[in-house]
Scaffold this motif. Sequence first.
Motif, PDB file in Angstrom:
ATOM      1  N   ILE A  47       0.817  -1.212   0.000  1.00  0.00           N
ATOM      2  CA  ILE A  47       0.000   0.000   0.000  1.00  0.00           C
ATOM      3  C   ILE A  47       0.851   1.262   0.000  1.00  0.00           C
ATOM      4  N   GLU A  48       1.892   1.298   0.815  1.00  0.00           N
ATOM      5  CA  GLU A  48       2.728   2.499   0.879  1.00  0.00           C
ATOM      6  C   GLU A  48       3.463   2.741  -0.436  1.00  0.00           C
ATOM      7  N   ARG A  49       3.895   1.682  -1.088  1.00  0.00           N
ATOM      8  CA  ARG A  49       4.565   1.829  -2.375  1.00  0.00           C
ATOM      9  C   ARG A  49       3.595   2.365  -3.429  1.00  0.00           C
ATOM     10  N   LEU A  50       2.332   1.942  -3.335  1.00  0.00           N
ATOM     11  CA  LEU A  50       1.329   2.446  -4.265  1.00  0.00           C
ATOM     12  C   LEU A  50       1.085   3.936  -4.061  1.00  0.00           C
ATOM     13  N   VAL A  51       1.038   4.367  -2.821  1.00  0.00           N
ATOM     14  CA  VAL A  51       0.843   5.796  -2.539  1.00  0.00           C
ATOM     15  C   VAL A  51       2.026   6.604  -3.072  1.00  0.00           C
ATOM     16  N   ASP A  52       3.213   6.048  -3.002  1.00  0.00           N
ATOM     17  CA  ASP A  52       4.392   6.739  -3.524  1.00  0.00           C
ATOM     18  C   ASP A  52       4.389   6.838  -5.048  1.00  0.00           C
ATOM     19  N   HIS A  57       0.684  15.426  -7.126  1.00  0.00           N
ATOM     20  CA  HIS A  57       1.638  15.873  -6.117  1.00  0.00           C
ATOM     21  C   HIS A  57       1.019  15.897  -4.726  1.00  0.00           C
ATOM     22  N   ARG A  58      -0.312  16.053  -4.682  1.00  0.00           N
ATOM     23  CA  ARG A  58      -0.992  16.069  -3.385  1.00  0.00           C
ATOM     24  C   ARG A  58      -1.075  14.665  -2.813  1.00  0.00           C
ATOM     25  N   GLN A  59      -0.817  14.571  -1.550  1.00  0.00           N
ATOM     26  CA  GLN A  59      -0.929  13.293  -0.862  1.00  0.00           C
ATOM     27  C   GLN A  59      -2.395  13.081  -0.455  1.00  0.00           C
ATOM     28  N   PRO A  60      -2.922  11.877  -0.581  1.00  0.00           N
ATOM     29  CA  PRO A  60      -4.316  11.662  -0.201  1.00  0.00           C
ATOM     30  C   PRO A  60      -4.515  11.847   1.303  1.00  0.00           C
ATOM     31  N   GLN A  61      -5.675  12.383   1.675  1.00  0.00           N
ATOM     32  CA  GLN A  61      -5.987  12.552   3.093  1.00  0.00           C
ATOM     33  C   GLN A  61      -6.506  11.254   3.692  1.00  0.00           C
ATOM     34  N   ARG A  62      -7.303  10.536   2.907  1.00  0.00           N
ATOM     35  CA  ARG A  62      -7.895   9.289   3.373  1.00  0.00           C
ATOM     36  C   ARG A  62      -7.615   8.190   2.366  1.00  0.00           C
ATOM     37  N   ARG A  77       2.049   3.860  10.333  1.00  0.00           N
ATOM     38  CA  ARG A  77       2.948   4.391   9.305  1.00  0.00           C
ATOM     39  C   ARG A  77       2.223   5.384   8.408  1.00  0.00           C
ATOM     40  N   LEU A  78       0.973   5.074   8.040  1.00  0.00           N
ATOM     41  CA  LEU A  78       0.224   6.001   7.206  1.00  0.00           C
ATOM     42  C   LEU A  78      -0.159   7.259   7.980  1.00  0.00           C
ATOM     43  N   ALA A  79      -0.471   7.135   9.272  1.00  0.00           N
ATOM     44  CA  ALA A  79      -0.802   8.308  10.087  1.00  0.00           C
ATOM     45  C   ALA A  79       0.399   9.234  10.207  1.00  0.00           C
ATOM     46  N   ALA A  80       1.605   8.665  10.247  1.00  0.00           N
ATOM     47  CA  ALA A  80       2.807   9.494  10.297  1.00  0.00           C
ATOM     48  C   ALA A  80       2.980  10.299   9.005  1.00  0.00           C
ATOM     49  N   ARG A  81       2.430   9.786   7.910  1.00  0.00           N
ATOM     50  CA  ARG A  81       2.487  10.495   6.633  1.00  0.00           C
ATOM     51  C   ARG A  81       1.293  11.421   6.439  1.00  0.00           C
ATOM     52  N   GLY A  82       0.357  11.416   7.381  1.00  0.00           N
ATOM     53  CA  GLY A  82      -0.816  12.275   7.289  1.00  0.00           C
ATOM     54  C   GLY A  82      -1.972  11.657   6.532  1.00  0.00           C
ATOM     55  N   ILE A  83      -1.999  10.332   6.415  1.00  0.00           N
ATOM     56  CA  ILE A  83      -3.054   9.630   5.688  1.00  0.00           C
ATOM     57  C   ILE A  83      -3.879   8.847   6.691  1.00  0.00           C
TER      58      ILE A  83
END
Length: 153
Positions: A47-52, A57-62, A77-83
């Motif tokens: 999942i994290e690799r997919l988000v990368d 350029h905007r990171q998803p919120q949810r 890990r996702l909460a640390a990235r703001g997701i």
Amino acid sequence: FPSKKRGAEVGKTKRGKGTKIMLLIDGEGLPLGVDTESANTAEVNLIERLVDRRISHRQPQRLIYDKAADSDPLRERLAARGIDLICPHRRNRKRPATQDGRKVRRYRRRYKVERTIAWLQYFRRLVTRYEYHAHLFQGFAQLACLFTVLQRF
């Protein structure tokens, strides 16, 4: 004829061999990122690799996902990235629940993900993998996402 179901990123599953297609979409169902991996790899690790690999350029919120993503370390890990990860808890969960019903109500919008997957499966080359090389299959998945986006406009 190209080889069928062999090569890199082909893994054994209960139903035979295959390749996973991970898809990141926006709120309207348009693909923002696609990733392919062997079918025997756990989705929690992908999942994290997919988000990368997203194109915006905007990171998803949810991030709305199914029960396969119910993992406390992944949530942290996702909460640390703001997701914010929204997924229902597994039935056999040992730890106490981390989400209440308010967040899981957003899970009803998951039909948009399933609809986009159905749009991609219109391209028969993604349903049955004929390519031996993984980068060719990845390219066809990206091309199918591009055609899906162009079709919507």
